[in-house]
Scaffold this active site. Structure first.
Site, PDB file in Angstrom:
ATOM      1  N   CYS A  94       0.793  -1.306  -0.019  1.00 33.03           N
ATOM      2  CA  CYS A  94      -0.078  -0.023  -0.200  1.00 33.03           C
ATOM      3  C   CYS A  94       1.050   1.251   0.149  1.00 33.03           C
ATOM      4  CB  CYS A  94      -0.844  -0.102   1.294  1.00 33.03           C
ATOM      5  SG  CYS A  94      -1.892   1.410   1.325  1.00 33.03           S
ATOM      6  N   HIS A 136      -9.203  -3.707  -2.015  1.00 32.53           N
ATOM      7  CA  HIS A 136      -8.290  -2.960  -1.399  1.00 32.53           C
ATOM      8  C   HIS A 136      -8.534  -1.344  -1.241  1.00 32.53           C
ATOM      9  CE1 HIS A 136      -3.795  -1.973  -0.444  1.00 32.53           C
ATOM     10  NE2 HIS A 136      -4.195  -0.721  -0.839  1.00 32.53           N
ATOM     11  N   GLU A 137      -8.992  -0.716  -2.381  1.00 27.76           N
ATOM     12  CA  GLU A 137      -9.326   0.638  -2.353  1.00 27.76           C
ATOM     13  C   GLU A 137     -10.827   0.867  -1.402  1.00 27.76           C
ATOM     14  OE1 GLU A 137      -7.100   2.275  -3.171  1.00 27.76           O
ATOM     15  OE2 GLU A 137      -5.970   0.759  -4.210  1.00 27.76           O
ATOM     16  N   HIS A 140     -10.085   1.462   2.004  1.00 21.93           N
ATOM     17  CA  HIS A 140      -9.444   2.642   2.313  1.00 21.93           C
ATOM     18  C   HIS A 140     -10.788   3.591   2.874  1.00 21.93           C
ATOM     19  CE1 HIS A 140      -5.293   2.753   1.879  1.00 21.93           C
ATOM     20  NE2 HIS A 140      -5.230   1.991   0.858  1.00 21.93           N
TER      21      HIS A 140
HETATM   22 NI    NI Z   1      -3.619   1.270  -0.266  1.00 19.39          NI
END
Ligand code: NI
Length: 175
Positions: A94, A136-137, A140
Site C-alpha cells: 500500500c 483494497h481501495e 480505504h
Molecule cells: Ni492502499
C-alpha cells in the site's frame, strides 16, 4: 476551501486514513480536480489504485488502473461493493504503508457499482487482480488498511516498521 490539485500522498498514521470517508455530493469541478490529482499521484507512484483518504481527503472516491497508466484509469465515486467466491491470499502493498508487504486474503470476485465523473451510475464485475484492487481501495474508504487485515504473525513482523512510520509522522508534525 481546499485546492485539491495540491493534494499529496498521505502515510500511516495520518488520521484521515483510519476514518470512514463521507459520501460525495454533486459532481462539481472540485471533485473532478480531486479525481485528476488522485490519478496523477497513482501514476507517479506506479500504484494500481488510489483512494481519496490517501490524498488526505475524507471522501468516498477511488481510482484504479491495473497498468498504472492515466489512459486506463477509471474513477469510482460513492462505490458499493458486493464480494463473492472463495477467498484467495496474495501479497499486497500500500502506498500509504511504504515498506510493508503482506499476504492478504480477498474474495476472488466482486461487483462494484459507482458513479463516474459525468454523474452516471455504472456496474463492473471483476476477478483476479482487479477484484483485489477494488477490495483494497474500498477498504480505504472504510478506514481499513492492509495492516488491519494481516495475519497475527505478519502483524508482529510489521511492528517495527509501523513504529518507524509513527516516529517519522511525529517528527514531521513537530517540525
Ligand atoms: Ni492502499
Amino acid at each position: 476551501m481546499t485546492d485539491y490539485s495540491k493534494c499529496q500522498l498521505t502515510r500511516f498514521p495520518m488520521p484521515v486514513l483510519s476514518r470512514r470517508a463521507e459520501p460525495v455530493g454533486p459532481i462539481t469541478d472540485d471533485i473532478r480536480t480531486l479525481a485528476n490529482r488522485m490519478i496523477d499521484l497513482m501514476v507517479e507512484t506506479q500504484g494500481v489504485g488510489f483512494a481519496a483518504p490517501q490524498a488526505g481527503v475524507n471522501l468516498r472516491i477511488f481510482v484504479v488502473s491495473l497498468d498504472s497508466t492515466r489512459e486506463n484509469a477509471r474513477v469510482y465515486i460513492n462505490p458499493e461493493i458486493e464480494v463473492s467466491g472463495p477467498q484467495v491470499t496474495h501479497e499486497e502493498g500500500c502506498l500509504s504503508l511504504p515498506g510493508i508487504y503482506s499476504s492478504i486474503p480477498r474474495y476472488a470476485r466482486c461487483k462494484v457499482t459507482a458513479t463516474d465523473l459525468e454523474g452516471n451510475r455504472f456496474t463492473e464485475e471483476a476477478e483476479g487482480l482487479l477484484a483485489r484492487a477494488f477490495q483494497h481501495e474500498y477498504d480505504h474508504l472504510e478506514g481499513v488498511m492492509i495492516k488491519d487485515r494481516m495475519s497475527r504473525p505478519a502483524k508482529i513482523r510489521a511492528r517495527r516498521r509501523l513504529k518507524q512510520l509513527i516516529d517519522e509522522y511525529n517528527a514531521e508534525s513537530a517540525s
